[in-house]
Scaffold this active site. Structure first.
Site, PDB file in Angstrom:
ATOM      1  N   ARG A  38      68.619  44.760  94.784  1.00 34.72           N
ATOM      2  CA  ARG A  38      67.987  43.587  94.175  1.00 34.72           C
ATOM      3  C   ARG A  38      67.111  43.912  92.970  1.00 34.72           C
ATOM      4  NH1 ARG A  38      65.015  40.648  98.738  1.00 34.72           N
ATOM      5  NH2 ARG A  38      65.439  42.484  99.991  1.00 34.72           N
ATOM      6  N   LYS A  45      65.206  52.854  92.716  1.00 36.01           N
ATOM      7  CA  LYS A  45      64.076  51.959  93.021  1.00 36.01           C
ATOM      8  C   LYS A  45      62.743  52.687  93.128  1.00 36.01           C
ATOM      9  CE  LYS A  45      63.693  49.774  97.104  1.00 36.01           C
ATOM     10  NZ  LYS A  45      63.912  48.684  98.074  1.00 36.01           N
ATOM     11  N   GLY A 166      61.510  43.948 111.222  1.00 37.93           N
ATOM     12  CA  GLY A 166      61.670  44.283 112.630  1.00 37.93           C
ATOM     13  C   GLY A 166      60.476  43.745 113.411  1.00 37.93           C
ATOM     14  N   ARG A 375      43.118  59.541  68.245  1.00 38.83           N
ATOM     15  CA  ARG A 375      44.142  60.382  68.884  1.00 38.83           C
ATOM     16  C   ARG A 375      43.516  61.631  69.505  1.00 38.83           C
ATOM     17  NH1 ARG A 375      48.319  61.448  64.477  1.00 38.83           N
ATOM     18  NH2 ARG A 375      49.149  62.710  66.176  1.00 38.83           N
ATOM     19  N   TYR A 408      42.915  58.254  56.968  1.00 39.91           N
ATOM     20  CA  TYR A 408      43.388  59.232  57.944  1.00 39.91           C
ATOM     21  C   TYR A 408      42.511  60.465  57.906  1.00 39.91           C
ATOM     22  CZ  TYR A 408      46.278  62.712  60.284  1.00 39.91           C
ATOM     23  OH  TYR A 408      46.719  63.701  61.134  1.00 39.91           O
ATOM     24  N   TYR A 429      49.002  68.804  56.741  1.00 37.16           N
ATOM     25  CA  TYR A 429      50.251  69.425  57.191  1.00 37.16           C
ATOM     26  C   TYR A 429      51.091  69.771  55.971  1.00 37.16           C
ATOM     27  CZ  TYR A 429      54.589  69.811  59.951  1.00 37.16           C
ATOM     28  OH  TYR A 429      55.747  70.252  60.550  1.00 37.16           O
ATOM     29  N   ARG A 482      41.936  63.590  38.632  1.00 34.71           N
ATOM     30  CA  ARG A 482      42.949  62.547  38.429  1.00 34.71           C
ATOM     31  C   ARG A 482      43.195  62.454  36.939  1.00 34.71           C
ATOM     32  NH1 ARG A 482      38.316  58.377  39.832  1.00 34.71           N
ATOM     33  NH2 ARG A 482      37.555  58.010  37.727  1.00 34.71           N
TER      34      ARG A 482
HETATM   35  C1  UD1 Z   1      63.021  48.667 107.973  1.00 35.79           C
HETATM   36  C2  UD1 Z   1      62.850  48.635 109.483  1.00 35.79           C
HETATM   37  C3  UD1 Z   1      62.189  47.316 109.885  1.00 35.79           C
HETATM   38  C4  UD1 Z   1      60.863  47.159 109.152  1.00 35.79           C
HETATM   39  C5  UD1 Z   1      61.065  47.282 107.654  1.00 35.79           C
HETATM   40  C6  UD1 Z   1      59.732  47.329 106.971  1.00 35.79           C
HETATM   41  C7  UD1 Z   1      64.720  49.894 110.351  1.00 35.79           C
HETATM   42  C8  UD1 Z   1      66.021  49.827 111.043  1.00 35.79           C
HETATM   43  N1  UD1 Z   1      64.119  48.733 110.107  1.00 35.79           N
HETATM   44  O1  UD1 Z   1      63.932  47.633 107.653  1.00 35.79           O
HETATM   45  O2  UD1 Z   1      61.965  47.296 111.272  1.00 35.79           O
HETATM   46  O3  UD1 Z   1      60.261  45.916 109.482  1.00 35.79           O
HETATM   47  O4  UD1 Z   1      61.758  48.504 107.324  1.00 35.79           O
HETATM   48  O5  UD1 Z   1      59.891  47.313 105.580  1.00 35.79           O
HETATM   49  O6  UD1 Z   1      64.231  50.963 110.079  1.00 35.79           O
HETATM   50  N2  UD1 Z   1      66.643  54.115 103.527  1.00 35.79           N
HETATM   51  C9  UD1 Z   1      67.277  55.322 103.384  1.00 35.79           C
HETATM   52  N3  UD1 Z   1      68.543  55.452 103.841  1.00 35.79           N
HETATM   53  C10 UD1 Z   1      69.194  54.431 104.453  1.00 35.79           C
HETATM   54  C11 UD1 Z   1      68.541  53.204 104.596  1.00 35.79           C
HETATM   55  C12 UD1 Z   1      67.259  53.074 104.127  1.00 35.79           C
HETATM   56  O7  UD1 Z   1      66.704  56.265 102.842  1.00 35.79           O
HETATM   57  O8  UD1 Z   1      70.347  54.652 104.843  1.00 35.79           O
HETATM   58  C13 UD1 Z   1      65.273  53.985 103.019  1.00 35.79           C
HETATM   59  C14 UD1 Z   1      65.145  52.922 101.965  1.00 35.79           C
HETATM   60  O9  UD1 Z   1      65.307  53.485 100.675  1.00 35.79           O
HETATM   61  C15 UD1 Z   1      63.727  52.449 102.170  1.00 35.79           C
HETATM   62  C16 UD1 Z   1      63.502  52.626 103.670  1.00 35.79           C
HETATM   63  O10 UD1 Z   1      64.465  53.574 104.084  1.00 35.79           O
HETATM   64  O11 UD1 Z   1      62.807  53.250 101.472  1.00 35.79           O
HETATM   65  C17 UD1 Z   1      63.636  51.341 104.469  1.00 35.79           C
HETATM   66  O12 UD1 Z   1      64.938  50.865 104.342  1.00 35.79           O
HETATM   67  P1  UD1 Z   1      65.284  49.341 104.255  1.00 35.79           P
HETATM   68  O13 UD1 Z   1      66.734  49.191 104.065  1.00 35.79           O
HETATM   69  O14 UD1 Z   1      64.390  48.666 103.282  1.00 35.79           O
HETATM   70  O15 UD1 Z   1      64.932  48.887 105.736  1.00 35.79           O
HETATM   71  P2  UD1 Z   1      64.642  47.427 106.205  1.00 35.79           P
HETATM   72  O16 UD1 Z   1      65.910  46.726 106.466  1.00 35.79           O
HETATM   73  O17 UD1 Z   1      63.681  46.796 105.284  1.00 35.79           O
END
Ligand code: UD1
Ligand code: MG
Length: 500
Positions: A38, A45, A166, A375, A408, A429, A482
């Site tokens: 997104r 990101k 979650g 600067r 300058y 310079y 001059r």
């Molecule tokens: C997760 C939690 C959710 C919580 C929320 C809070 C899980 C299953 N769920 O959900 O309970 O409320 O965060 O923001 O953990 N990432 C990876 N690899 C992956 C997937 C994700 O590195 O395969 C990283 C993402 O870049 C991010 C973080 O893990 O930094 C969280 O991932 P995201 O997909 O945002 O999890 P949520 O669905 O938001």
């Protein structure tokens, strides 16, 4: 003067004396492999900036503030770019063992942490953070960690709108503090969706327990992902306590998924900085129009220290380390980076000051701008005046020196009370090397002069307007270099030739 820097190095020092973690070393996993669809951006990101610093940099600095032994960053989308950015992001402080592990493909948060397992020592407490939750504070995590001593510690928050998160399902039979499960929004029943306490994405537990439960994860759920949050069920089944530590401050656990969320987080954070400044007595014309940003070169967080009765007009940006003395006034639309501005100085609108590594100093009572540019290495004494469209670089100006218009000064040493005329420049310079210009006390440089360095103008001397000075000038003398003025009487201007 109060230091507004985020708790990084200072807290790190504190941590050497206070044991927050029951004797266990702390190892941090930062999940940073997600796509960030997104954001609609080419840039990964976690490298988008909050307060001038990539989100991942904030999280790494927090790990450093906790005196982490080892930090494992899980990369995936844009892995090469994220890994390339890490050396700068870790410069901000702390010494820890930094490791990167790749997660390809990205099969969920549980899968992400599984990739980190080989890099994690067996004897530590593991703290799991997200690279897109940048504003989590070290103090909050210090409060969380003790709950991980003999169980699983979850950082939770109560949200008005918990959609997408979650949910924390408690087990009344086990007592209020015990958590039974985390149920992802997509898997939750209507009754569970009514729960407003959510998992922040941050948890801590011992390495052996984490490793044991990660091996049991499956992707039998609505998203076909390996959920890290499923380990809560395994803990409950194994009789290991799961405790939720509820945070009252949603900003600290706010995640970024879109440009709008990034901007909202930025504004909320900046507002907090502004409120802290106002609480110290700094008068901000509009707290919604102030920005403090990390130094892009060092990754160090912004530190704006202010004396008493400081006034800052709208739309000012402060970067890196800036100190403003008592009664300093900063006009509208100024950018000030790595500078010390002494008491009673006035910086008029639209002035750009950037000390980079060398710094800029402005003396007491100095008047700068409007539209001035200071600067690196500009060191201005008391009551110095720098006017519109004047640029000063790597130069010292002694007390009372003035350069008021279109000028300058580069690599120059300027004595007390020197008056440097409109449009004059130091030619510092030669195309290969930089040379110094020395202008001794009380010299008056006329308008539109070129001072070809290296050159010294003797004390009390005067340089006639329009001169190109290539040789040293004696003290007290008038020096002019001059073309002599010549007038030809009754001059006939050329006429257009008649058309044939
Ligand atoms: C997760 C939690 C959710 C919580 C929320 C809070 C899980 C299953 N769920 O959900 O309970 O409320 O965060 O923001 O953990 N990432 C990876 N690899 C992956 C997937 C994700 O590195 O395969 C990283 C993402 O870049 C991010 C973080 O893990 O930094 C969280 O991932 P995201 O997909 O945002 O999890 P949520 O669905 O938001
Ligand atoms: Mg998320």
């Amino acid at each position: 003067m109060a230091d507004l820097a985020e708790p990084t190095e200072k807290d790190n020092r504190m941590d050497n004396t206070i044991d927050h973690n029951g004797g266990h070393a702390l190892d941090v996993v930062i999940m940073a492999a997600g796509k960030g669809t997104r954001m609609k951006s080419q840039r990964p990101k976690v490298l988008h900036r909050v307060a001038g610093r990539p989100m991942l940099g904030h999280v790494v600095a927090t790990a450093a503030a906790l005196a982490a032994r080892c930090v494992v960053v899980v990369t995936g989308h844009g892995a090469m770019e994220v890994e390339a950015a890490l050396p700068v992001l870790t410069r901000a402080g702390g010494t820890f063992d930094l490791k990167c592990v790749r997660q390809e493909p990205q099969l969920g948060t549980g899968h992400a942490v599984q990739q980190a397992v080989p890099a994690l020592p067996d004897d530590g407490t593991v703290l799991i953070l997200s690279g897109d939750v940048p504003l989590i504070q070290a103090d909050t995590l210090r409060d969380l960690l003790p709950h991980a001593r003999d169980g699983v510690a979850l950082l939770t928050v109560v949200l008005d709108d918990p959609t997408g998160y979650g949910r924390i399902v408690r087990d009344a039979a086990q007592g209020e503090a015990r958590v039974a499960a985390i149920v992802e929004h997509k898997d939750a029943s209507d009754a569970q969706r009514a729960i407003t306490e959510v998992y922040s994405g941050i948890m801590a537990l011992s390495a052996p327990l984490l490793k044991r439960w990660l091996g049991r994860l499956s992707n039998d759920n609505a998203q076909r992902e390996y959920y890290l949050t499923d380990i809560v069920r395994f803990a409950v089944a194994d009789g290991v306590p799961v405790r939720a530590h509820t945070l009252q401050d949603p900003l600290q656990v706010a995640g970024v998924n879109s440009p709008a969320q990034l901007a909202a987080l930025e504004r909320a954070w900046q507002r907090r900085q502004a409120d802290a400044l106002m609480a110290q007595g700094v008068r901000l014309a509009d707290p919604a129009r102030l920005d403090l940003r990390a130094d892009p070169r060092t990754g160090r967080d912004a530190s704006l220290r202010c004396g008493q009765d400081v006034e800052i007009d709208i739309n000012c940006v402060f970067e890196g380390e800036v100190a403003l003395g008592d009664r300093v006034r900063i006009g509208a639309n100024c950018v000030v980076a790595n500078a010390r501005i002494a008491a009673d100085a006035v910086i008029h609108p639209f002035t750009h000051i950037d000390g980079e590594q060398l710094g800029v100093t402005v003396g007491p009572g100095a008047l700068i701008g409007p539209f001035a540019r200071l600067r690196p290495g500009a060191a201005l004494g008391a009551e110095v005046h720098i006017g519109n469209f004047v640029e000063v670089k790597n130069s010292t100006l002694a007390a009372g020196a003035k350069a008021n218009h279109l000028a300058y000064l580069g690599d120059a040493t300027v004595g007390e009370r020197v008056n440097y005329g409109a449009g004059s420049i130091t030619a510092n310079y030669d195309g290969a090397n930089k040379h110094r210009t020395v202008i001794e006390a009380d010299v008056h440089v006329g308008s539109n002069c070129v001072l070809v360095a290296p050159v010294t103008l003797g004390a009390g001397g005067t340089v006639g307007g329009g001169s190109t000075i290539t040789k040293d000038t004696p003290p007290g003398a008038l020096s002019v270099a001059r073309g002599k003025q010549l007038s030809i009487a009754d001059w006939q201007r050329p006429r257009k030739a008649a058309k044939p």
